[in-house]
Design an enzyme around this catalytic site. Structure first.
Site, PDB file in Angstrom:
ATOM      1  N   ASP A  11      93.477 -52.646  33.018  1.00  0.00           N
ATOM      2  CA  ASP A  11      94.414 -51.613  33.425  1.00  0.00           C
ATOM      3  C   ASP A  11      93.797 -50.275  32.997  1.00  0.00           C
ATOM      4  O   ASP A  11      92.860 -50.244  32.191  1.00  0.00           O
ATOM      5  CB  ASP A  11      95.758 -51.846  32.724  1.00  0.00           C
ATOM      6  N   ASP A  13      95.829 -46.732  32.592  1.00  0.00           N
ATOM      7  CA  ASP A  13      96.687 -45.878  31.770  1.00  0.00           C
ATOM      8  C   ASP A  13      97.156 -46.608  30.517  1.00  0.00           C
ATOM      9  O   ASP A  13      97.654 -47.735  30.591  1.00  0.00           O
ATOM     10  CB  ASP A  13      97.902 -45.422  32.582  1.00  0.00           C
TER      11      ASP A  13
END
EC number: 3.1.3.3
Length: 220
Positions: A11, A13
């Site tokens: 991922d 963020d």
């Protein structure tokens, strides 16, 4: 000796980088409080991610695309990001970023880390400003899981050589789809289903998880 290569999907963020990009964009037009509250609820799994993204992106209408540069100069990597990626790539691993965030940021992360692939949402821009809309299908939890499987297939990487790393509820299906799912500074809902949890901001600790899983022994 164990096969050394594999696929690791991150991922973006609050995982590879220490900010939530959409929240920081919202600071540019004084909508941070509203947007960040929706982000938190989405990451806890309290509201549908795609619905939450549509609501949040609508708050960004009118922001100049050129103003995004101030949020990413320099790129706010979490500690150990570059060292982790370099170590994995040296061991023959494919590295990818699959994010519910935005290509404007994800492409810059890819270039800085020399990642092999990136998948993210694309903000619509007209006349140099954000329109408050996302182009194409939203990269949600299901898409994240599907992308991990598709990337593994593309590179002929066995399913048992796949790893996913994330922090939010929308990473859950991706972590379940991987042979090893690692929750990084994650919400409780994600930690509950992860194989390993890293509760610090140092990405290099992920190497310890992989060594425990024996996916990278004895290479690193």
């Amino acid at each position: 000796m164990k096969h050394s290569s594999g696929l690791i999907v991150f991922d973006m963020d609050s995982t590879l980088i220490h900010i939530e990009c959409i929240d920081e964009i919202a600071r540019l037009n004084n909508r941070y409080t509203k947007v960040s509250a929706i982000t938190e609820a989405a990451m806890r799994g309290e509201i549908d991610f795609a619905e939450s993204l549509t609501q949040r992106v609508a708050c960004l209408e009118g922001i100049k695309e050129s103003d995004l540069e101030s949020l990413f100069s320099p790129i706010p990597f979490n500690p150990g990001a570059k060292e982790l990626i370099q170590a994995l790539q040296a061991a023959g691993w494919k590295t990818a970023l699959v994010s519910g965030g935005f290509t404007w940021f994800a492409n810059r992360v890819q270039a800085a880390l020399n990642l092999d692939a990136v998948v993210a949402n694309q903000l619509e821009v007209a006349d140099g400003c954000l329109t408050g809309k996302v182009l194409g299908d939203i990269v949600d939890a299901q898409v994240k899981a599907e992308q991990l499987q598709q990337l593994a297939g593309h590179w002929n990487i066995p399913p048992d050589r796949t790893v996913a790393v994330g922090d939010g509820a929308n990473d859950g299906l991706m972590l379940k789809a991987a042979a090893v799912g690692i929750a990084f500074n994650a919400k409780p809902a994600l930690q509950a289903i992860a194989d390993y949890s890293v509760n610090s901001n140092n990405l290099l600790e992920i190497l310890g998880c992989l060594k425990q899983s024996e996916l990278i022994e004895p290479v690193i």
